[in-house]
Scaffold this motif. Structure first.
Motif, short mmCIF file in Angstrom:
data_model
loop_
_atom_site.label_atom_id
_atom_site.label_comp_id
_atom_site.label_asym_id
_atom_site.label_seq_id
_atom_site.Cartn_x
_atom_site.Cartn_y
_atom_site.Cartn_z
N GLU A 1 78.72 26.97 23.55
CA GLU A 1 78.90 25.70 24.28
C GLU A 1 78.11 25.73 25.59
OE1 GLU A 1 80.65 21.86 24.67
OE2 GLU A 1 81.38 23.24 23.14
N ARG A 2 78.20 26.84 26.33
CA ARG A 2 77.49 26.94 27.61
C ARG A 2 75.98 26.90 27.43
NH1 ARG A 2 81.30 25.30 28.46
NH2 ARG A 2 83.08 26.02 29.60
N VAL A 3 75.45 27.59 26.44
CA VAL A 3 74.01 27.60 26.23
C VAL A 3 73.51 26.18 25.92
CG1 VAL A 3 72.14 28.37 24.69
CG2 VAL A 3 73.83 30.01 25.55
N PHE A 4 74.20 25.49 25.04
CA PHE A 4 73.79 24.12 24.71
C PHE A 4 73.93 23.20 25.92
CE2 PHE A 4 74.03 25.67 20.43
CZ PHE A 4 73.11 24.89 19.73
N GLN A 5 74.99 23.40 26.69
CA GLN A 5 75.19 22.61 27.90
C GLN A 5 74.05 22.84 28.90
OE1 GLN A 5 78.66 23.80 30.20
NE2 GLN A 5 79.10 21.65 30.65
N TYR A 6 73.67 24.12 29.09
CA TYR A 6 72.56 24.42 30.00
C TYR A 6 71.25 23.84 29.48
CZ TYR A 6 75.53 27.67 32.61
OH TYR A 6 76.52 28.21 33.38
N GLN A 7 71.02 23.94 28.19
CA GLN A 7 69.80 23.36 27.62
C GLN A 7 69.73 21.86 27.95
OE1 GLN A 7 67.18 24.71 26.55
NE2 GLN A 7 67.48 26.23 24.97
N PHE B 1 80.94 27.59 11.00
CA PHE B 1 79.97 28.01 12.02
C PHE B 1 78.72 27.12 12.02
CE2 PHE B 1 76.30 30.59 13.36
CZ PHE B 1 76.67 30.82 14.67
N VAL B 2 78.17 26.88 10.86
CA VAL B 2 76.95 26.05 10.78
C VAL B 2 77.23 24.65 11.29
CG1 VAL B 2 75.22 25.06 9.23
CG2 VAL B 2 75.98 27.42 8.89
N GLU B 3 78.37 24.11 10.91
CA GLU B 3 78.74 22.76 11.37
C GLU B 3 78.92 22.74 12.88
OE1 GLU B 3 80.20 24.40 8.81
OE2 GLU B 3 79.50 23.15 7.13
N ARG B 4 79.44 23.84 13.44
CA ARG B 4 79.60 23.92 14.90
C ARG B 4 78.25 23.86 15.60
NH1 ARG B 4 81.70 22.60 19.50
NH2 ARG B 4 81.99 24.28 20.99
N ILE B 5 77.27 24.59 15.06
CA ILE B 5 75.92 24.56 15.64
C ILE B 5 75.35 23.15 15.54
CG2 ILE B 5 73.56 25.45 15.44
CD1 ILE B 5 75.58 27.51 16.54
N GLN B 6 75.53 22.52 14.39
CA GLN B 6 75.03 21.15 14.20
C GLN B 6 75.69 20.19 15.19
OE1 GLN B 6 75.71 19.52 10.28
NE2 GLN B 6 74.13 17.98 10.57
N ASP B 7 77.00 20.32 15.37
CA ASP B 7 77.72 19.46 16.32
C ASP B 7 77.20 19.65 17.75
OD1 ASP B 7 79.26 18.52 14.21
OD2 ASP B 7 81.03 19.74 14.73
N LEU B 8 76.95 20.91 18.14
CA LEU B 8 76.45 21.18 19.49
C LEU B 8 75.04 20.61 19.69
CD1 LEU B 8 77.81 24.80 19.92
CD2 LEU B 8 78.53 22.78 21.22
N ILE B 9 74.21 20.71 18.67
CA ILE B 9 72.86 20.13 18.74
C ILE B 9 72.96 18.64 19.02
CG2 ILE B 9 70.82 19.53 17.36
CD1 ILE B 9 71.14 22.33 16.01
N GLN B 10 73.83 17.97 18.29
CA GLN B 10 73.99 16.52 18.45
C GLN B 10 74.67 16.16 19.77
OE1 GLN B 10 76.01 15.50 14.81
NE2 GLN B 10 74.10 15.49 13.62
N LYS B 11 75.75 16.87 20.10
CA LYS B 11 76.52 16.58 21.30
C LYS B 11 75.66 16.67 22.56
CE LYS B 11 80.51 18.31 23.95
NZ LYS B 11 81.62 19.28 23.96
N TYR B 12 74.81 17.69 22.63
CA TYR B 12 74.02 17.92 23.83
C TYR B 12 72.57 17.48 23.69
CZ TYR B 12 78.01 20.41 25.71
OH TYR B 12 79.25 20.73 26.18
N ASP B 13 72.23 16.87 22.55
CA ASP B 13 70.87 16.38 22.31
C ASP B 13 69.83 17.46 22.59
OD1 ASP B 13 68.87 14.53 21.64
OD2 ASP B 13 68.64 13.90 23.73
N VAL B 14 70.04 18.62 21.96
CA VAL B 14 69.17 19.78 22.14
C VAL B 14 68.24 19.87 20.95
CG1 VAL B 14 69.13 22.31 22.21
CG2 VAL B 14 70.80 21.04 23.57
#
Length: 176
Positions: free
Chosen positions: A11-17, A44-57
């Motif tokens: 979560e922190r890495v995506f937030q920082y990105q 796990f894969v879905e979590r990564i996908q959600d973080l990509i979308q949530k933080y527009d990374v």
């Protein structure tokens, strides 16, 4: 707690990105160590996908570092890594050569990067056989189309050896 801690780090890495992008900083790929338990945790894969979308990374700026110990169950691991690659993230094998090494997984799994364990780099000073092993790992990785990174570079002679043998990326205390 490894799942919760790992999730917090993700979560922190995506937030920082996202924050860096908003501030106009040049994007950089950030590597995140993933434990074997975290990699195989349901969703796990879905979590990564959600973080990509949530933080527009942009997924190309995320690198997930796994260890050889994560690769014991070929079918399960392959499915997870294929799904991660579909998202566009990089997958690297950290501490290469120290775990349950099987050269076959280099062609079986969809990985992008091999990180040569620091023990191989520090052992180069012990003789030609150790140097030959590092050369072989570099050549093998490059011939398979994998990026190779040498970990644990602490002096200029190690750095020069790696440069002379076409290792384009290194990390270690030499660069503090």
């Amino acid at each position: 707690l490894i799942i919760q801690i790992g999730d917090w780090i993700l979560e922190r890495v995506f937030q920082y990105q996202h924050e860096w992008k908003q501030r106009g900083y040049r994007p950089v790929r950030v590597a995140i160590n993933i434990s074997p338990k975290q990699l195989k945790y349901e969703g796990f894969v879905e979590r990564i996908q959600d973080l990509i979308q949530k933080y527009d990374v942009d997924a190309q700026y995320i690198e997930l570092e796994i260890t050889e110990g994560s690769m014991l169950n070929v079918n399960e691991t392959t499915e997870i890594l294929v799904d991660l690659k579909k998202l566009g993230v990089y997958v690297s094998v950290d501490d290469f050569g120290t775990g349950y090494s099987s050269l076959s997984y280099l062609t079986t799994y969809p990985i992008d990067i091999i990180k040569i364990d620091q023990s191989f780099i520090s052992d180069m000073k012990k003789g030609k056989k150790n140097e030959a092993l590092v050369k072989a790992i570099i050549n093998l990785s490059q011939n398979l189309g994998l990026e190779v990174i040498a970990e644990g570079v602490e002096n200029h002679s190690q750095e020069q050896f790696l440069i002379d043998n076409n290792c384009k990326k290194v990390q270690g205390y030499l660069y503090d």
